[in-house]
Structures are given as C-alpha cells and as structure tokens.
Design a protein around this motif. Structure first.
Motif, mmCIF file in Angstrom:
data_model
loop_
_atom_site.group_PDB
_atom_site.id
_atom_site.type_symbol
_atom_site.label_atom_id
_atom_site.label_comp_id
_atom_site.label_asym_id
_atom_site.label_seq_id
_atom_site.Cartn_x
_atom_site.Cartn_y
_atom_site.Cartn_z
ATOM 1 N N ARG A 260 0.860 -1.189 0.000
ATOM 2 C CA ARG A 260 0.000 0.000 0.000
ATOM 3 C C ARG A 260 0.890 1.231 0.000
ATOM 4 O O ARG A 260 1.908 1.273 0.702
ATOM 5 C CB ARG A 260 -0.928 -0.001 1.209
ATOM 6 N N GLU A 262 0.618 5.575 0.262
ATOM 7 C CA GLU A 262 -0.241 6.709 0.594
ATOM 8 C C GLU A 262 0.519 8.004 0.336
ATOM 9 O O GLU A 262 1.645 8.175 0.808
ATOM 10 C CB GLU A 262 -0.676 6.646 2.060
ATOM 11 N N ASN A 274 -2.231 7.066 -4.357
ATOM 12 C CA ASN A 274 -2.696 6.182 -3.290
ATOM 13 C C ASN A 274 -3.302 4.921 -3.891
ATOM 14 O O ASN A 274 -4.194 5.001 -4.738
ATOM 15 C CB ASN A 274 -3.778 6.876 -2.449
ATOM 16 N N THR A 507 -7.428 5.022 -1.284
ATOM 17 C CA THR A 507 -6.680 3.829 -0.915
ATOM 18 C C THR A 507 -7.603 2.934 -0.106
ATOM 19 O O THR A 507 -8.234 3.376 0.844
ATOM 20 C CB THR A 507 -5.450 4.205 -0.071
#
Length: 514
Positions: A260, A262, A274, A507
């Motif tokens: 992930r 961000e 994101n 996200t």
C-alpha cells in the motif's frame, strides 16, 4: 499493380543452430501497404534485414524495379531508395534531432564544412511533414522514447524512399502520434511508395494495410487480401491454432494486503498517488504516455527517490527501499524496455537469468554452475523459451523470447509482488496469450501482480481492478462492470490534475476490499 516495386524470390537464411528463412517469396507493389505478420522468431525481421542490407541471404534473389539487385549494405539499400525503420531505436542520444535525421548524409560545402542552416532547415521540413512540434536543434537524449521514435520515422522519410519498411513503428507512440503516422503512411501510399508494415497489433493491420503475408517458423504460410480475411483466420495461419480465450483473468481469491502507498509523490513526475494491492490480485495501471505510470512503480522499487509518501509492506510501515532491498523484500520489476533495462544483451540466457540473484547461485565465493543451469533449464521449459542453448546471446533472440528471459530472472527469485511494465510490448499474439496465462497463474498462486499496459483490451482483460492515471495523478478506479474501454478513455482523456469529485480513487484497506 502489374509489376512489384520490390520482391524477394525463394529467399533462405540460416544462423548457427536455426534456419530463419526457408524458401520465402514476398513482394510489395507501388502505392501498397503490405503487412508482414508472424510470431516472434517467425523470420519477419530477418527478411526485412535482408532487404535492408543488414543480412545476406544464403539463397534466392531480390528484384527491385524489375531487375535483380545485390544489396550488400544499408548504404546500398538507402541509395536504392529502400529504408528500414527499426523496431529498436538506433539514434545517437548526444546528437541533435537534425544531426540524427541526416546522420551519414550531412550537407557540407566544398571544403567539407557542415552547412548548419541547411541541415536545420531540411530537418525542420521532415519534422513538419509528420506534424511534430520538435525543435531540430534539441538533443535527442532529452526526448521521451515516443518522441525519439517519431524522430526515427522522420529520419527515414527525409530521404524520399521508394520502399519504406516499418518494423513495429507504433510500439512507443501515443494514439495521436499513431494517427499522425497513419496519415503519413497514407500520403506516401498516394505518392506510389511501397510500404511494408510489421506489427503484432491486429487492429492496426486491418486499419492500414492492403495485403497480409504470414510467416511461421521461417516459412511462408500465404498472402491474403486484408479486406477478405479476419483476425481469427490470420491468427490460425500464424500459430497453427485458434485462440480460444485470448485474455485470461485469474480467479478472485484474494489474500492479505501486500503493498500500500499513501501520498506517494515525486516532484515533477507524479503527486499524491494512493493505492493498495493484495496477494492473488492483478491490479492494472493505465494512462497515456507521460501519465507517470512507470515512474510510480520505479519509485516503489527504489529506482527513483520519492519526495513524499508512505509505504506499507505486508501491512507494516516500511522505508522506501533501494532496488537491492526491494528484491530482498520480495518485489520484482519487469521494466518497460527489455533491451535497455531488462537484459545484458551480450550475455546468454543462463547468465541473464541468474544475474540479479548471484547469492542464490554461489557457494561462498564460487558460482554453482549446476544449480544455475538447472534454474535456467527450469524456466526455459516453463516459459517455452526458444533458444539454441544457455550461452546463446539474448541479443540474437526474438523479442518474445527476450521478454521471457526477463520474466525468468525475476520468477526464479520467488517474489511476493511482481510489477510488469508493458509485459507484451512488441511480441506476437501467441506469446502474448502465453504471458496472459502466466499472469493469471501467478495470481492464483497468491502473488500480487501490478500490470502496466498501453493496450486497453489487455489491461482490462487480465486485471481485477484498473487505476487510470493522467498527468501524474490517479484520476479514477474501475472494477466489475465499470471496467470498460469507454470509461477508461473518458478518465484519462478528460481529467487532469487531482481526481474530480465522484472519482473512486481512495486507498482501500483490506476490509474495504473484501
């Protein structure tokens, strides 16, 4: 069309361990666009290099404007009016656009002094003919790959050729640049120039050509009129079978979050990116040339330094890695340009496969050759790589087989996340189908996969989710029935800057994606 402008008759050509062409006959008439298609390794480029003077045939003859000719060098071909626009760029990055366009034929006065004004003026005329807003005096190395490709085309067209051979000319072009190229081709056709067009993109073949000649394993399979055939027929002639399912999407069996990011940003390239991807998921990334897709994944892999953002790996905060650290974590990146970034062309398949992972194949300070050869053979067999042996330089392989070696060297490390940047660029329909099946197979084994592709049907066909990028921002996200070409085109064409209201780009956490 009573007499061909150029023809090859019963041409054969062999290299050590392989017969590249076997008794092939091919011709092109004035004012015709004649496609040459076939799988990688079918002999297309070899045949065109014979015409361009880069290879000499072992048997057969070339007939040009009604008379047999001997073409012994590229200079011979160019002086006759036969020009080959190579699939791979052959520009000199330190020279200007004008100097590259007329390289080998710079205008000089009686004392051998370069006529700079004439050089610039003539180059500007060639650029104007293609509708390019590129300055003749700019350094070629400062241009994008797509714009370098257009300079390559301008260089060929500047010599007023009778026959122009295009080898995968649109591989790095935007849709607008492709349309301009097709306008140029139609203009050349109207002037009586013979065009040979090599491409793996069937939509282009059926849009621009008059006839199609098909090669398979170095032999002629036949020539058909474009208007009298279809994709299925051509595919069957190319690979000896039909493609029951061209695109393959992995079953949805997603695991835990693998990666992930961000607020990922790189000044001047992209901003506030994101997204997340899970094990077993194929995430597509689509955008026009310059959107920032490759730069995003290169930053995640450590090739570029991020200027802002946070990275989470397997659910835990992590520092942005160097490439070596990324490999150790379980990331793999198959780059956009296999020849410039993915392979050492002078090395064989064995060495290219093991090169990023020398510690895997060494005992203390010595290489374990038997382990290295066993790994090479495992992935050569798995990916159906066609080569004469482990030491054959990858520079001598077809584009599809080169791409498979790039895949092999990353798969052998057992990655948890693999990023594929244009994984099927410049390869044939059969090899594309095999790579699509491989992508699905990797996802079904639990790998997280990120696929970047400039071909909308491909990115939509293999992905579970697709992110649309425009001008350095993710502007939309599509899943399920919303994954359509219309929605994707609208997202990348009409949005610029940060996402507009209503665009789905947040996200997602694991709970939200479940």
């Amino acid at each position: 069309m009573t007499q061909p402008l150029l023809s090859v008759e019963n041409i054969s050509k062999s290299f050590p361990g392989v017969k590249a062409l076997d008794d092939v006959t091919f011709d092109v008439f004035p004012g015709e666009v004649h496609a040459l298609v076939g799988e990688n390794g079918a002999g297309k480029s070899t045949l065109m290099k014979v015409l361009a003077g880069l290879h000499r045939a072992d048997a057969g003859q070339i007939v040009y404007q009604g008379a047999p000719v001997r073409i012994t060098s590229p200079l011979d071909a160019r002086q006759m009016g036969i020009l080959l626009i190579h699939q791979e760029l052959s520009l000199s990055p330190e020279l200007s656009v004008a100097e590259n366009i007329y390289l080998g034929a710079w205008p000089t006065n009686a004392f051998g002094v370069l006529k700079k004004r004439k050089l610039r003026r003539d180059a500007q005329a060639a650029l104007d003919a293609l509708g390019l807003d590129i300055r003749p005096d700019i350094r070629v190395g400062d241009l994008s790959i797509a714009r370098q490709q257009m300079v390559e085309i301008a260089r060929a067209l500047a010599f007023n050729a009778n026959v122009v051979i295009f080898d995968e000319p649109t591989a790095s072009l935007t849709d607008a640049e492709k349309d301009q190229l097709f306008t140029t081709i139609r203009s050349l056709k109207a002037k009586g120039v013979g065009i040979v067009y090599i491409s793996h993109k069937m939509d282009e073949i059926f849009e621009i050509t008059d006839r199609i000649t098909i090669l398979r394993d170095g032999t002629l399979q036949g020539t058909v009129w474009t208007r009298e055939t279809d994709v299925n027929h051509i595919t069957r002639m190319m690979i000896g079978r039909t493609l029951d399912s061209y695109f393959v999407r992995a079953k949805e069996n997603f695991g835990d979050e693998m990666l992930r990011v961000e607020g990922l940003s790189k000044a001047g390239l992209f901003e506030d990116v994101n997204f997340a991807v899970r094990g077993g998921e194929v995430l597509g990334l689509y955008g026009l040339v310059g959107a920032g897709r490759s730069e995003v994944v290169e930053t995640i892999f450590g090739v570029r330094d991020a200027t802002a953002g946070t990275l989470y790996w397997q659910g835990q905060p992590a520092v942005f890695p160097t490439p070596r650290q990324a490999i150790s974590m379980g990331l793999a990146l198959v780059p956009e340009s296999r020849k410039e970034q993915g392979l050492v062309l002078g090395m064989g398949g064995r060495e290219n496969t093991s090169l990023p992972h020398l510690r895997m194949f060494s005992d203390a300070t010595l290489m374990n050759r038997s382990r290295e050869l066993a790994t090479y053979e495992e992935y050569r067999s798995l990916l159906d790589i066609r080569t004469t042996g482990p030491e054959q330089p990858v520079a001598t392989l077809s584009g599809g087989n080169q791409q498979k070696f790039v895949l092999a060297k990353w798969l052998c490390s057992g990655p948890k996340l693999i990023i594929l940047d244009e994984p099927t660029r410049g390869i044939d329909v059969g090899s594309k189908s095999a790579i699509h099946e491989l992508i699905a197979g990797l996802a079904e084994k639990g790998l997280a996969v990120i696929v970047i592709s400039s071909e909308m049907p491909e990115v939509l066909g293999v992905s579970h989710r697709v992110l649309a990028m425009s001008e350095g921002h993710i502007v939309a996200e599509f899943t399920g029935d919303m994954m359509t070409e219309e929605n994707l085109i609208d997202a990348v064409s009409h949005q610029s800057g940060p996402p507009q209201a209503g665009a789905s780009v947040k996200t997602q956490s694991i709970g939200e994606m479940a």
